[in-house]
Scaffold this motif. Structure first.
Motif, PDB file in Angstrom:
ATOM      1  N   UNK A 153     -22.611   1.733   7.082  1.00  0.00           N
ATOM      2  CA  UNK A 153     -22.303   0.576   7.932  1.00  0.00           C
ATOM      3  C   UNK A 153     -23.297   0.486   9.088  1.00  0.00           C
ATOM      4  N   UNK A 154     -23.523   1.606   9.779  1.00  0.00           N
ATOM      5  CA  UNK A 154     -24.424   1.608  10.923  1.00  0.00           C
ATOM      6  C   UNK A 154     -25.885   1.441  10.492  1.00  0.00           C
ATOM      7  N   UNK A 155     -26.229   1.984   9.326  1.00  0.00           N
ATOM      8  CA  UNK A 155     -27.606   1.867   8.842  1.00  0.00           C
ATOM      9  C   UNK A 155     -27.937   0.439   8.437  1.00  0.00           C
ATOM     10  N   UNK A 156     -27.048  -0.195   7.674  1.00  0.00           N
ATOM     11  CA  UNK A 156     -27.339  -1.546   7.197  1.00  0.00           C
ATOM     12  C   UNK A 156     -27.298  -2.551   8.332  1.00  0.00           C
ATOM     13  N   UNK A 157     -26.574  -2.242   9.405  1.00  0.00           N
ATOM     14  CA  UNK A 157     -26.528  -3.142  10.561  1.00  0.00           C
ATOM     15  C   UNK A 157     -27.905  -3.277  11.199  1.00  0.00           C
ATOM     16  N   UNK A 158     -28.735  -2.251  11.059  1.00  0.00           N
ATOM     17  CA  UNK A 158     -30.064  -2.310  11.651  1.00  0.00           C
ATOM     18  C   UNK A 158     -30.928  -3.393  11.011  1.00  0.00           C
ATOM     19  N   UNK A 159     -30.544  -3.842   9.805  1.00  0.00           N
ATOM     20  CA  UNK A 159     -31.268  -4.948   9.173  1.00  0.00           C
ATOM     21  C   UNK A 159     -30.809  -6.301   9.711  1.00  0.00           C
ATOM     22  N   UNK A 160     -29.722  -6.286  10.493  1.00  0.00           N
ATOM     23  CA  UNK A 160     -29.169  -7.509  11.082  1.00  0.00           C
ATOM     24  C   UNK A 160     -28.868  -8.557  10.005  1.00  0.00           C
ATOM     25  N   UNK A 161     -28.350  -8.099   8.899  1.00  0.00           N
ATOM     26  CA  UNK A 161     -28.142  -8.989   7.759  1.00  0.00           C
ATOM     27  C   UNK A 161     -26.718  -9.510   7.655  1.00  0.00           C
ATOM     28  N   UNK A 162     -25.811  -8.913   8.404  1.00  0.00           N
ATOM     29  CA  UNK A 162     -24.398  -9.281   8.274  1.00  0.00           C
ATOM     30  C   UNK A 162     -23.705  -8.526   7.161  1.00  0.00           C
ATOM     31  N   UNK A 163     -24.478  -7.687   6.436  1.00  0.00           N
ATOM     32  CA  UNK A 163     -23.896  -6.976   5.306  1.00  0.00           C
ATOM     33  C   UNK A 163     -22.982  -5.824   5.735  1.00  0.00           C
ATOM     34  N   UNK A 164     -23.124  -5.364   6.983  1.00  0.00           N
ATOM     35  CA  UNK A 164     -22.277  -4.271   7.451  1.00  0.00           C
ATOM     36  C   UNK A 164     -20.804  -4.683   7.450  1.00  0.00           C
ATOM     37  N   UNK A 165     -20.531  -5.878   7.998  1.00  0.00           N
ATOM     38  CA  UNK A 165     -19.145  -6.363   8.009  1.00  0.00           C
ATOM     39  C   UNK A 165     -18.701  -6.717   6.591  1.00  0.00           C
ATOM     40  N   UNK A 166     -19.650  -7.144   5.751  1.00  0.00           N
ATOM     41  CA  UNK A 166     -19.312  -7.412   4.348  1.00  0.00           C
ATOM     42  C   UNK A 166     -18.824  -6.143   3.660  1.00  0.00           C
ATOM     43  N   UNK A 167     -19.417  -4.999   4.001  1.00  0.00           N
ATOM     44  CA  UNK A 167     -18.951  -3.716   3.463  1.00  0.00           C
ATOM     45  C   UNK A 167     -17.521  -3.431   3.908  1.00  0.00           C
ATOM     46  N   UNK A 168     -17.271  -3.639   5.210  1.00  0.00           N
ATOM     47  CA  UNK A 168     -15.926  -3.407   5.737  1.00  0.00           C
ATOM     48  C   UNK A 168     -14.917  -4.320   5.045  1.00  0.00           C
ATOM     49  N   UNK A 169     -15.289  -5.591   4.894  1.00  0.00           N
ATOM     50  CA  UNK A 169     -14.383  -6.559   4.282  1.00  0.00           C
ATOM     51  C   UNK A 169     -14.069  -6.194   2.833  1.00  0.00           C
ATOM     52  N   UNK A 170     -15.092  -5.806   2.071  1.00  0.00           N
ATOM     53  CA  UNK A 170     -14.859  -5.421   0.673  1.00  0.00           C
ATOM     54  C   UNK A 170     -13.955  -4.185   0.591  1.00  0.00           C
ATOM     55  N   UNK A 171     -14.204  -3.232   1.483  1.00  0.00           N
ATOM     56  CA  UNK A 171     -13.409  -1.998   1.495  1.00  0.00           C
ATOM     57  C   UNK A 171     -11.946  -2.278   1.813  1.00  0.00           C
ATOM     58  N   UNK A 172     -11.708  -3.161   2.791  1.00  0.00           N
ATOM     59  CA  UNK A 172     -10.345  -3.393   3.285  1.00  0.00           C
ATOM     60  C   UNK A 172      -9.581  -4.475   2.515  1.00  0.00           C
ATOM     61  N   UNK A 173     -10.293  -5.308   1.767  1.00  0.00           N
ATOM     62  CA  UNK A 173      -9.595  -6.410   1.078  1.00  0.00           C
ATOM     63  C   UNK A 173      -9.780  -6.391  -0.436  1.00  0.00           C
ATOM     64  N   UNK A 174     -10.780  -5.661  -0.927  1.00  0.00           N
ATOM     65  CA  UNK A 174     -11.079  -5.685  -2.359  1.00  0.00           C
ATOM     66  C   UNK A 174     -10.325  -4.630  -3.149  1.00  0.00           C
ATOM     67  N   UNK A 175     -10.374  -4.790  -4.470  1.00  0.00           N
ATOM     68  CA  UNK A 175      -9.747  -3.806  -5.354  1.00  0.00           C
ATOM     69  C   UNK A 175     -10.481  -3.761  -6.689  1.00  0.00           C
ATOM     70  N   UNK A 176     -10.228  -2.699  -7.436  1.00  0.00           N
ATOM     71  CA  UNK A 176     -10.826  -2.526  -8.762  1.00  0.00           C
ATOM     72  C   UNK A 176      -9.743  -2.022  -9.713  1.00  0.00           C
ATOM     73  N   UNK A 177      -9.532  -2.772 -10.778  1.00  0.00           N
ATOM     74  CA  UNK A 177      -8.494  -2.430 -11.761  1.00  0.00           C
ATOM     75  C   UNK A 177      -7.124  -2.244 -11.109  1.00  0.00           C
ATOM     76  N   UNK A 178      -6.825  -3.101 -10.140  1.00  0.00           N
ATOM     77  CA  UNK A 178      -5.513  -3.080  -9.503  1.00  0.00           C
ATOM     78  C   UNK A 178      -5.346  -2.025  -8.425  1.00  0.00           C
ATOM     79  N   UNK A 179      -6.395  -1.278  -8.129  1.00  0.00           N
ATOM     80  CA  UNK A 179      -6.327  -0.254  -7.078  1.00  0.00           C
ATOM     81  C   UNK A 179      -7.261  -0.669  -5.946  1.00  0.00           C
ATOM     82  N   UNK A 180      -6.774  -0.627  -4.716  1.00  0.00           N
ATOM     83  CA  UNK A 180      -7.608  -1.043  -3.585  1.00  0.00           C
ATOM     84  C   UNK A 180      -8.801  -0.108  -3.458  1.00  0.00           C
ATOM     85  N   UNK A 181      -9.918  -0.682  -3.036  1.00  0.00           N
ATOM     86  CA  UNK A 181     -11.109   0.133  -2.861  1.00  0.00           C
ATOM     87  C   UNK A 181     -10.884   1.231  -1.832  1.00  0.00           C
ATOM     88  N   UNK A 182     -10.108   0.940  -0.816  1.00  0.00           N
ATOM     89  CA  UNK A 182      -9.864   1.965   0.203  1.00  0.00           C
ATOM     90  C   UNK A 182      -9.201   3.195  -0.409  1.00  0.00           C
TER      91      UNK A 182
END
Length: 236
Positions: free
Chosen positions: A128-157
């Protein structure tokens, strides 16, 4: 005549029942906690007063890299913390993110021996901290995928906490970054930066600020509108 010997009277103290002592100690503890809460409630918290290492939500940044003219809110979280994920979803669904310039502060909850409570939190934070240095917005995208996404019915978290090895966690994060739009060269760069001592320093700085300046032991923590809220965020 024999003098009568005078006997000193002894005052006998009755032992208090253990249940009464326990009740007294509980009452004292309640008073201490209540006093701390009152003092905390009277204090004004300004997000700008804390030198955190944070990542910023994309809709909080203008095209030229400046900040949108909205009040700042700090959201402190551990990637493995279930309550942090629920608070994030509540904040997102309630429109909280649209009202504030969101700064997300990654923090590792530690066990007594100093190890992280959750298996892959440190790896996630490093990326998260490393990708933020690119200022791409992908750091929060990582957080969002982790906290809201799932795979095969199991949350990524849950997958990161209970199933993924460190290698699997790293590979999954890099797959996400590729999906978000980073090319292979950029991902290699992020991987290298994630291993830098500077990233370790940033995580330590966040930990010290939370423990020694905010003086809280658990996350999530949300600082906004001059106040600090600990625990689960629920929409008003």
């Amino acid at each position: 005549m024999k003098k009568k010997s005078s006997k000193q009277s002894k005052v006998k103290f009755q032992k208090l029942p253990k249940s009464l002592i326990a009740a007294f100690l509980v009452a004292v503890g309640v008073i201490v906690v209540w006093t701390a809460l009152v003092i905390s409630g009277l204090k004004t918290y300004n997000p700008e007063d804390y030198d955190f290492n944070y990542v910023t939500l994309v809709n909080s940044i203008t095209v030229d890299g400046g900040s949108v003219d909205k009040p700042v809110a700090l959201s402190i979280f551990d990637p493995g913390c279930l309550t942090c994920a629920e608070s994030y979803r509540n904040e997102k669904d309630s429109g909280f993110f649209e009202k504030y310039t969101m700064r997300f502060v990654p923090f590792v909850i530690r066990n007594a021996d100093g190890s992280g409570r959750f298996r892959n939190s440190e790896i996630i934070i490093r990326y998260i901290l490393a990708v933020e240095q690119l200022k791409s917005g992908f750091a929060v995208a990582l957080i969002d995928r982790l906290f809201t996404g799932e795979h095969d019915g199991i949350s990524y978290q849950v997958l990161f906490n209970d199933y993924y090895s460190h290698e699997e966690a790293t590979a999954t994060i890099e797959e996400w970054l590729l999906e978000f739009g980073l090319n292979d060269g950029a991902i290699v760069e992020v991987r290298e930066v994630a291993g830098y001592p500077e990233i370790t320093t940033k995580t330590e700085e966040n930990y010290e600020i939370v423990k020694n300046e905010l003086k809280v032991n658990e996350v999530p923590v949300l600082i906004y509108d001059g106040k600090m809220k600990t625990g689960l965020y629920t929409s008003q």
